[in-house]
Scaffold this active site. Structure first.
Site, PDB file in Angstrom:
ATOM      1  N   HIS A 178       4.706  -9.792 -17.781  1.00  0.00           N
ATOM      2  CA  HIS A 178       5.400 -10.958 -17.218  1.00  0.00           C
ATOM      3  C   HIS A 178       6.654 -11.248 -18.030  1.00  0.00           C
ATOM      4  O   HIS A 178       6.610 -11.311 -19.247  1.00  0.00           O
ATOM      5  CB  HIS A 178       4.476 -12.185 -17.219  1.00  0.00           C
ATOM      6  CG  HIS A 178       3.558 -12.222 -16.031  1.00  0.00           C
ATOM      7  ND1 HIS A 178       3.103 -13.390 -15.457  1.00  0.00           N
ATOM      8  CD2 HIS A 178       3.009 -11.220 -15.299  1.00  0.00           C
ATOM      9  CE1 HIS A 178       2.340 -13.108 -14.420  1.00  0.00           C
ATOM     10  NE2 HIS A 178       2.253 -11.787 -14.311  1.00  0.00           N
ATOM     11  N   TYR A 191       6.201 -18.863 -27.019  1.00  0.00           N
ATOM     12  CA  TYR A 191       5.259 -18.381 -25.993  1.00  0.00           C
ATOM     13  C   TYR A 191       4.967 -16.888 -26.155  1.00  0.00           C
ATOM     14  O   TYR A 191       3.822 -16.451 -26.012  1.00  0.00           O
ATOM     15  CB  TYR A 191       5.843 -18.656 -24.601  1.00  0.00           C
ATOM     16  CG  TYR A 191       4.831 -18.561 -23.474  1.00  0.00           C
ATOM     17  CD1 TYR A 191       4.868 -17.501 -22.567  1.00  0.00           C
ATOM     18  CD2 TYR A 191       3.834 -19.517 -23.315  1.00  0.00           C
ATOM     19  CE1 TYR A 191       3.937 -17.399 -21.538  1.00  0.00           C
ATOM     20  CE2 TYR A 191       2.902 -19.432 -22.294  1.00  0.00           C
ATOM     21  CZ  TYR A 191       2.958 -18.374 -21.402  1.00  0.00           C
ATOM     22  OH  TYR A 191       2.028 -18.270 -20.388  1.00  0.00           O
ATOM     23  N   LYS A 193      -2.582 -19.429 -26.877  1.00  0.00           N
ATOM     24  CA  LYS A 193      -2.524 -18.923 -28.250  1.00  0.00           C
ATOM     25  C   LYS A 193      -3.868 -18.507 -28.839  1.00  0.00           C
ATOM     26  O   LYS A 193      -3.919 -17.802 -29.842  1.00  0.00           O
ATOM     27  CB  LYS A 193      -1.906 -20.000 -29.156  1.00  0.00           C
ATOM     28  CG  LYS A 193      -0.439 -20.228 -28.882  1.00  0.00           C
ATOM     29  CD  LYS A 193       0.394 -19.006 -29.236  1.00  0.00           C
ATOM     30  CE  LYS A 193       1.714 -18.990 -28.508  1.00  0.00           C
ATOM     31  NZ  LYS A 193       1.991 -17.694 -27.890  1.00  0.00           N
ATOM     32  N   PRO A 219      -5.687 -24.578 -24.890  1.00  0.00           N
ATOM     33  CA  PRO A 219      -5.199 -23.349 -24.265  1.00  0.00           C
ATOM     34  C   PRO A 219      -3.825 -23.471 -23.596  1.00  0.00           C
ATOM     35  O   PRO A 219      -3.300 -22.485 -23.110  1.00  0.00           O
ATOM     36  CB  PRO A 219      -6.285 -23.008 -23.236  1.00  0.00           C
ATOM     37  CG  PRO A 219      -7.089 -24.228 -23.077  1.00  0.00           C
ATOM     38  CD  PRO A 219      -6.926 -25.051 -24.294  1.00  0.00           C
ATOM     39  N   TYR A 275       3.020 -23.742 -15.018  1.00  0.00           N
ATOM     40  CA  TYR A 275       2.468 -24.882 -15.750  1.00  0.00           C
ATOM     41  C   TYR A 275       3.020 -26.138 -15.089  1.00  0.00           C
ATOM     42  O   TYR A 275       4.234 -26.302 -15.006  1.00  0.00           O
ATOM     43  CB  TYR A 275       2.918 -24.849 -17.215  1.00  0.00           C
ATOM     44  CG  TYR A 275       2.332 -23.727 -18.039  1.00  0.00           C
ATOM     45  CD1 TYR A 275       2.869 -22.441 -17.990  1.00  0.00           C
ATOM     46  CD2 TYR A 275       1.228 -23.960 -18.867  1.00  0.00           C
ATOM     47  CE1 TYR A 275       2.321 -21.402 -18.747  1.00  0.00           C
ATOM     48  CE2 TYR A 275       0.685 -22.924 -19.635  1.00  0.00           C
ATOM     49  CZ  TYR A 275       1.235 -21.663 -19.563  1.00  0.00           C
ATOM     50  OH  TYR A 275       0.705 -20.642 -20.320  1.00  0.00           O
TER      51      TYR A 275
HETATM   52  P1  FAS Z   1     -15.341 -16.084 -29.741  1.00  0.00           P
HETATM   53  O1  FAS Z   1     -15.913 -17.476 -29.643  1.00  0.00           O
HETATM   54  O2  FAS Z   1     -14.755 -15.448 -28.537  1.00  0.00           O
HETATM   55  O3  FAS Z   1     -16.479 -15.079 -30.247  1.00  0.00           O
HETATM   56  C1  FAS Z   1     -17.388 -15.469 -31.252  1.00  0.00           C
HETATM   57  C2  FAS Z   1     -18.659 -14.660 -31.048  1.00  0.00           C
HETATM   58  O4  FAS Z   1     -19.564 -14.995 -32.101  1.00  0.00           O
HETATM   59  C3  FAS Z   1     -19.354 -14.999 -29.730  1.00  0.00           C
HETATM   60  O5  FAS Z   1     -19.647 -13.830 -29.014  1.00  0.00           O
HETATM   61  C4  FAS Z   1     -20.628 -15.730 -30.158  1.00  0.00           C
HETATM   62  O6  FAS Z   1     -21.727 -15.463 -29.313  1.00  0.00           O
HETATM   63  C5  FAS Z   1     -20.859 -15.162 -31.548  1.00  0.00           C
HETATM   64  N1  FAS Z   1     -21.610 -16.068 -32.421  1.00  0.00           N
HETATM   65  C6  FAS Z   1     -21.489 -17.399 -32.514  1.00  0.00           C
HETATM   66  N2  FAS Z   1     -22.364 -17.878 -33.442  1.00  0.00           N
HETATM   67  C7  FAS Z   1     -23.041 -16.803 -33.934  1.00  0.00           C
HETATM   68  C8  FAS Z   1     -24.068 -16.638 -34.906  1.00  0.00           C
HETATM   69  N3  FAS Z   1     -24.562 -17.682 -35.554  1.00  0.00           N
HETATM   70  N4  FAS Z   1     -24.537 -15.384 -35.144  1.00  0.00           N
HETATM   71  C9  FAS Z   1     -24.009 -14.319 -34.488  1.00  0.00           C
HETATM   72  N5  FAS Z   1     -23.040 -14.406 -33.544  1.00  0.00           N
HETATM   73  C10 FAS Z   1     -22.565 -15.642 -33.289  1.00  0.00           C
HETATM   74  N6  FAS Z   1      -7.563 -18.877 -25.347  1.00  0.00           N
HETATM   75  C11 FAS Z   1      -6.438 -18.582 -24.675  1.00  0.00           C
HETATM   76  O7  FAS Z   1      -5.528 -17.993 -25.252  1.00  0.00           O
HETATM   77  N7  FAS Z   1      -6.309 -18.946 -23.348  1.00  0.00           N
HETATM   78  C12 FAS Z   1      -7.330 -19.592 -22.674  1.00  0.00           C
HETATM   79  O8  FAS Z   1      -7.203 -19.898 -21.492  1.00  0.00           O
HETATM   80  C13 FAS Z   1      -8.526 -19.899 -23.333  1.00  0.00           C
HETATM   81  N8  FAS Z   1      -9.576 -20.519 -22.692  1.00  0.00           N
HETATM   82  C14 FAS Z   1     -10.723 -20.826 -23.396  1.00  0.00           C
HETATM   83  C15 FAS Z   1     -11.823 -21.468 -22.780  1.00  0.00           C
HETATM   84  C16 FAS Z   1     -12.979 -21.791 -23.504  1.00  0.00           C
HETATM   85  C17 FAS Z   1     -14.152 -22.487 -22.830  1.00  0.00           C
HETATM   86  C18 FAS Z   1     -13.062 -21.472 -24.874  1.00  0.00           C
HETATM   87  C19 FAS Z   1     -14.283 -21.827 -25.692  1.00  0.00           C
HETATM   88  C20 FAS Z   1     -11.979 -20.818 -25.496  1.00  0.00           C
HETATM   89  C21 FAS Z   1     -10.814 -20.489 -24.749  1.00  0.00           C
HETATM   90  N9  FAS Z   1      -9.732 -19.826 -25.335  1.00  0.00           N
HETATM   91  C22 FAS Z   1      -8.598 -19.520 -24.681  1.00  0.00           C
HETATM   92  C23 FAS Z   1      -9.794 -19.431 -26.679  1.00  0.00           C
HETATM   93  C24 FAS Z   1     -10.586 -18.160 -26.738  1.00  0.00           C
HETATM   94  O9  FAS Z   1      -9.981 -17.195 -25.944  1.00  0.00           O
HETATM   95  C25 FAS Z   1     -10.701 -17.809 -28.185  1.00  0.00           C
HETATM   96  O10 FAS Z   1      -9.455 -17.965 -28.849  1.00  0.00           O
HETATM   97  C26 FAS Z   1     -11.218 -16.414 -28.401  1.00  0.00           C
HETATM   98  O11 FAS Z   1     -12.439 -16.306 -27.736  1.00  0.00           O
HETATM   99  C27 FAS Z   1     -11.329 -16.198 -29.905  1.00  0.00           C
HETATM  100  O12 FAS Z   1     -12.088 -15.090 -30.127  1.00  0.00           O
HETATM  101  P2  FAS Z   1     -13.164 -15.079 -31.329  1.00  0.00           P
HETATM  102  O13 FAS Z   1     -12.536 -15.651 -32.526  1.00  0.00           O
HETATM  103  O14 FAS Z   1     -13.693 -13.699 -31.343  1.00  0.00           O
HETATM  104  O15 FAS Z   1     -14.288 -16.126 -30.925  1.00  0.00           O
HETATM  105  C1  PHB Z   2      -5.547 -18.092 -18.261  1.00  0.00           C
HETATM  106  O1  PHB Z   2      -5.107 -17.240 -17.461  1.00  0.00           O
HETATM  107  O2  PHB Z   2      -6.770 -18.305 -18.415  1.00  0.00           O
HETATM  108  C2  PHB Z   2      -4.569 -18.885 -19.085  1.00  0.00           C
HETATM  109  C3  PHB Z   2      -3.231 -18.512 -19.084  1.00  0.00           C
HETATM  110  C4  PHB Z   2      -2.334 -19.246 -19.845  1.00  0.00           C
HETATM  111  C5  PHB Z   2      -2.769 -20.345 -20.560  1.00  0.00           C
HETATM  112  C6  PHB Z   2      -4.121 -20.714 -20.551  1.00  0.00           C
HETATM  113  C7  PHB Z   2      -5.022 -19.977 -19.803  1.00  0.00           C
HETATM  114  O3  PHB Z   2      -1.880 -21.072 -21.284  1.00  0.00           O
END
Ligand code: FAS
Ligand code: PHB
Length: 393
Positions: A76, A388, A300, A296, A204
């Site tokens: 993009h 961004y 980032k 989000p 957005y």
């Molecule tokens: P993660 O949380 O992905 O992974 C951590 C892992 O550790 C999980 O698999 C979990 O099961 C495991 N774990 C936890 N506790 C444990 C324990 N005690 N023992 C063993 N394993 C354990 N980011 C964006 O950039 N854009 C978005 O739109 C966006 N939407 C999101 C929506 C939600 C609901 C959430 C919660 C996050 C969102 N994020 C978004 C952020 C997300 O993408 C995180 O930045 C990303 O998952 C980070 O990756 P990890 O640090 O690996 O953490």
């Molecule tokens: C998404 O596609 O899930 C998404 C993209 C951009 C954002 C947040 C979420 O800033």
């Protein structure tokens, strides 16, 4: 596959941070074992990020996960900001001297990393229950976990806490050895995935009814969000209510392009800004959501996890390959410098685009002035664009 009694780096969490770190270390001959609380399907079923910075794409290529990403990732060159009934395009590529972002869902990133780890035969323990970290202040830490009714122990040189915001790693650090900084937002995001044709670029939207975001996973799979009160639950939002609300919040041109259809996933995520400092406690290092959370709005979260892993993997590689600990000792300060800049940008995008309950009458006028300044100033647009696409590592 029998888990060895010892490894060099024990990684807690098989999300993107843990899997990417494991891959980068294994490919440089450093042994890792990943302990994950859930099943692979559960991890893959969590719908999260969608936009990758160039640093994230680069690290995934280094990890041997570049092929499908190159084939299916959508590059993009710009993004849209909608407000006041009009759509304004930010020329990301033109304003950053050619940088772009890639749309490729976190589920696919995680799937590629899982397959890559399996293909090199590295050890991952799924459904590892009650993971505990031991002897963190010694030079011989260990981790233990319950599985199949037995407690298992793994001795290691270092532990990488990649277990997300609710994980055990940060919680294992004594309270007087870590500080946290937090801001909780008074709203959440209701997200819907639908197999309907997607828009050409993200939009957005700021609207008095609340924020909305039009995103995608592929040309035929769309991802949409609307800001909702924290008290809302998913079952209060039928598909038709969601689509009606989304179409009211975006500009008419964008609304005319949106194809509605049945949701295949629907969830509400709370928004918070959070940073833990420092990112190290002796032999334990924190990376990804275990260390920080961003709203989000700035896309980032996943990308910060990738830059943390970039810095941390360099530290471990230098420790084992060059017997030098400068990079490892500098990890926390180096990662936090980039984390806080991303926290600032994510907060800025969130306060610019959302409606805040209980705000005074001055705040909406400030938002309008900032939005008008953004669309009338190339400098303001360049500031948004360079954040961004991701600041330099
Ligand atoms: P993660 O949380 O992905 O992974 C951590 C892992 O550790 C999980 O698999 C979990 O099961 C495991 N774990 C936890 N506790 C444990 C324990 N005690 N023992 C063993 N394993 C354990 N980011 C964006 O950039 N854009 C978005 O739109 C966006 N939407 C999101 C929506 C939600 C609901 C959430 C919660 C996050 C969102 N994020 C978004 C952020 C997300 O993408 C995180 O930045 C990303 O998952 C980070 O990756 P990890 O640090 O690996 O953490
Ligand atoms: C998404 O596609 O899930 C998404 C993209 C951009 C954002 C947040 C979420 O800033």
């Amino acid at each position: 596959m029998t888990v060895p009694a010892r490894t060099q780096v024990a990684i807690i969490g098989a999300g993107p941070a843990g899997l990417l770190l494991g891959q980068l270390l294994q490919l440089r001959g450093i042994d890792t074992v990943i302990l994950e609380a859930k099943t692979p399907d559960y991890v893959l079923g969590r719908i999260r990020a969608g936009v990758l910075e160039e640093i994230t794409v680069r690290k995934l290529r280094e990890a041997g996960c570049g092929e499908r990403l190159a084939r299916e990732g959508l590059v993009h060159h710009g993004t849209g900001i909608a407000f006041g009934g009009a759509l304004h395009r930010i020329d990301i590529q033109g304003l950053t001297g050619g940088k772009v972002v890639t749309v490729y869902g976190q589920t696919e990133v995680t799937r590629d990393l899982m397959h890559a780890r399996e293909s090199i035969g590295a050890h991952t323990v799924y459904e590892a229950q009650d993971v505990q970290l031991h002897d963190l202040t010694s030079t011989t830490p260990s981790v233990s976990w319950l599985k199949d009714g037995k407690r298992h122990t793994l001795h290691c040189d270092f532990i990488a806490g990649c277990d997300g915001y609710h994980g055990i790693s940060r919680a294992s650090i004594p309270k007087d050895s870590i500080r946290s900084f937090e801001r909780v937002y008074p709203f959440g995001w209701l997200g819907v995935m639908a197999d309907v044709p997607s828009l050409p670029e993200l939009v957005y939207a700021h609207h008095e009814r609340g924020f909305a975001l039009c995103s995608l996973r592929s040309p035929t799979r769309s991802r949409y969000y609307v800001q909702v009160p924290l008290t809302d639950t998913v079952d209060q939002w039928s598909d038709s209510r969601f689509w009606d609300e989304l179409l009211q919040r975006v500009d008419p041109l964008t609304a005319s392009r949106i194809v509605t259809g049945p949701s295949i996933e629907k969830s509400i995520a709370p928004l918070r800004s959070f940073v833990a400092e420092p990112l190290r406690y002796n032999r334990l290092f924190l990376a990804g959501d275990a260390a920080h959370i961003v709203p989000p709005t700035g896309a980032k979260g996943l990308n910060l996890a990738a830059s943390d892993v970039h810095y941390l993997s360099e530290g471990f590689i230098s420790h084992y390959r060059e017997r030098c600990d400068l990079a490892l000792d500098g990890y926390s300060q180096r990662a936090l410098a980039r984390i806080w800049k991303a926290e600032r940008f994510s907060w800025w995008m969130t306060q610019l685009l959302h409606t805040f309950p209980d705000q005074d009458s001055f705040a909406p006028r400030l938002q309008q002035a900032e939005l008008q300044y953004l669309i009338s100033s190339e400098t303001a647009q360049r500031l948004l664009a360079e954040n961004y696409v991701g600041l330099p590592t």
